[in-house]
Design an enzyme around this catalytic site. Structure first.
Site, PDB file in Angstrom:
ATOM      1  N   GLU A   1      73.317 -30.422 100.860  1.00  0.00           N
ATOM      2  CA  GLU A   1      73.452 -31.846 100.571  1.00  0.00           C
ATOM      3  C   GLU A   1      73.518 -32.662 101.851  1.00  0.00           C
ATOM      4  OE1 GLU A   1      75.554 -31.930  96.190  1.00  0.00           O
ATOM      5  OE2 GLU A   1      76.889 -31.966  97.936  1.00  0.00           O
TER       6      GLU A   1
ATOM      7  N   CYS B   1      74.813 -38.306 107.172  1.00  0.00           N
ATOM      8  CA  CYS B   1      75.760 -37.192 107.277  1.00  0.00           C
ATOM      9  C   CYS B   1      75.010 -35.942 106.839  1.00  0.00           C
ATOM     10  CB  CYS B   1      76.977 -37.440 106.392  1.00  0.00           C
ATOM     11  SG  CYS B   1      78.150 -36.061 106.347  1.00  0.00           S
TER      12      CYS B   1
ATOM     13  N   CYS C   1      79.697 -22.232 103.756  1.00  0.00           N
ATOM     14  CA  CYS C   1      80.564 -22.227 104.940  1.00  0.00           C
ATOM     15  C   CYS C   1      81.480 -21.014 104.880  1.00  0.00           C
ATOM     16  CB  CYS C   1      81.393 -23.511 105.010  1.00  0.00           C
ATOM     17  SG  CYS C   1      82.353 -23.691 106.539  1.00  0.00           S
TER      18      CYS C   1
ATOM     19  N   CYS D   1      88.341 -23.769 104.672  1.00  0.00           N
ATOM     20  CA  CYS D   1      89.375 -24.803 104.768  1.00  0.00           C
ATOM     21  C   CYS D   1      89.831 -25.162 103.356  1.00  0.00           C
ATOM     22  CB  CYS D   1      88.831 -26.033 105.485  1.00  0.00           C
ATOM     23  SG  CYS D   1      88.393 -25.717 107.212  1.00  0.00           S
TER      24      CYS D   1
ATOM     25  N   CYS E   1      88.566 -28.482 101.456  1.00  0.00           N
ATOM     26  CA  CYS E   1      87.134 -28.804 101.515  1.00  0.00           C
ATOM     27  C   CYS E   1      86.366 -28.051 100.440  1.00  0.00           C
ATOM     28  CB  CYS E   1      86.594 -28.446 102.902  1.00  0.00           C
ATOM     29  SG  CYS E   1      84.828 -28.761 103.115  1.00  0.00           S
TER      30      CYS E   1
ATOM     31  N   CYS F   1      84.116 -37.395 102.231  1.00  0.00           N
ATOM     32  CA  CYS F   1      84.568 -36.346 103.144  1.00  0.00           C
ATOM     33  C   CYS F   1      85.200 -35.187 102.378  1.00  0.00           C
ATOM     34  CB  CYS F   1      85.578 -36.934 104.126  1.00  0.00           C
ATOM     35  SG  CYS F   1      86.281 -35.739 105.281  1.00  0.00           S
TER      36      CYS F   1
END
Length: 398
Positions: A144, A157, A164, A168, A171, A390
């Site tokens: 994305e 962005c 990933c 975290c 996230c 975010c």
């Protein structure tokens, strides 16, 4: 090949460990080897193995290599410039897009090379003007990218990895398995697509690029730097490196490498807690990259580059939002030549138990920072209604 496999795995000749390695290698080779049958001695069926033709990604040729190829087929030099512009400046998605070169040359290029390109899978529009796009890669994965428009600037962005590996806790991307790194041309392709969206929707080009999408940019170091080199090149989008920011969860070794490579873009550290105990809870990478280690790395980076450093700090209710936390953050700020602390509101994700503090708590926190001469800014989230804010990128859009 299948007929020859048993002889390779004969227990009399190979132990079990070697057998496993051979079988694994065989499975990989199957993707590239095409067996041809023939009748051998004593009438037994045998196989010859020929390699499948694997086309090279034409965007992985530099200008010199592209020029040499055209010379070998007798094409004039100006064809190199034409094709190169289609690949980078015009963001061609196929050889058929290259309408100012002959059909014969287009057919030749299609025969000799491949031109993998991202495909727009879905596009979502937020009530605040933010645009989120889900892109499909050539091998069927999804990533994305987000266009964030404001009066002063339009920012892309972008993602650097498919998934990933850092996990975290706050996230959404951290809940996804990392499939692979994006190639530099895929990263560039994202920016080019979002720039086209910006021109079409808002009638202006991108002004900024932030590597704050899916993945950890510094764990895809070479491709990220190569993509940025192309973005700032006159052969690419000719962007100013000062308009590009790479955000990292904190890979100290690679932060120092950025300094050694004397990069010209800006750096942001996703800090999110001002002591190791709290940061370990929400960011497992801190266990191997402590805050002190990151402070040292950031100072090294600044000494080598003099580029801007920003600290990113998401506020979580009853976790890192106290005056004591603000005091600890102030101490870190004074140890780093950082020009800004971005205080970010938390955006809810599925499966996480965090919540954001109320406005009064946020105000007290930022007031303390400001009174202690910390250059602080509250960054309001954009695109929350389409999971584009975010920490929310996780391929959820329809």
């Amino acid at each position: 090949m299948k007929n020859s496999l048993p002889s390779l795995t004969n227990k009399k000749r190979f132990n079990s460990r070697i057998q496993k390695k051979i079988i694994s290698a065989y499975k990989i080779l199957q993707k590239f080897i095409r067996p041809k049958a023939y009748i051998g001695q004593y009438g037994k069926l045998r196989y010859l193995c020929t390699m499948k033709a694997v086309k090279q990604n034409i965007r992985h040729l530099n200008l010199e290599e592209l020029t040499k190829h055209f010379e070998t087929i007798g094409e004039k030099k100006f064809r190199t410039k034409q094709v190169h512009e289609w690949l980078w400046k015009k963001n061609a998605q196929s050889f058929e897009d290259m309408t100012d070169i002959s059909k014969e040359l287009r057919a030749h290029l299609a025969e000799k090379f491949e031109l993998p390109s991202l495909k727009v899978n879905t596009t979502q529009y937020s009530s605040d003007g933010t645009v989120k796009s889900r892109f499909m890669t050539f091998d069927g994965h999804m990533i994305e990218g987000v266009l964030i428009p404001t009066e002063k600037r339009n920012t892309a962005c972008v993602s650097s990895q498919i998934g990933c590996s850092l996990s975290c806790k706050f996230c959404a991307t951290g809940t996804m398995e990392r499939k692979r790194n994006l190639d530099y041309d895929e990263i560039y392709n994202q920016v080019a697509f979002i720039n086209q969206q910006s021109e079409k929707t808002f009638d202006k080009k991108l002004s900024n690029v932030v590597f704050m999408g899916m993945g950890e940019p510094l764990l895809n170091y070479k491709n990220v730097l190569k993509a940025i080199d192309k973005l700032i090149s006159n052969d690419g989008m000719a962007m100013s490196p000062k308009r590009i920011t790479v955000s990292t969860a904190g890979v100290a070794k690679q932060i120092k490498q950025l300094g050694d490579d004397k990069v010209r873009f800006n750096l942001a550290l996703s800090l999110h807690a001002a002591d190791d105990k709290k940061r370990n809870q929400i960011m497992p990478i801190n266990e191997s990259n402590s805050i002190d280690t990151l402070i040292e790395a950031l100072n090294y980076f600044y000494e080598k580059t003099k580029n801007d450093i920003t600290l990113e700090y998401i506020l979580f209710k009853d976790l890192n939002d106290s005056i004591e936390d603000a005091e600890a953050l102030t101490k870190i700020y004074r140890q780093i030549p950082t020009h800004l602390v971005n205080v970010i509101e938390y955006n809810t994700i599925e499966g996480a138990k965090f919540t954001k503090p109320d406005e009064d708590t946020t105000q007290r926190f930022t007031d303390y920072l400001a009174k202690n001469r910390v250059n602080v800014r509250v960054r309001r989230s954009r695109g929350k209604d389409i999971d584009a804010a975010c920490g929310q990128l996780a391929n959820k859009g329809k």
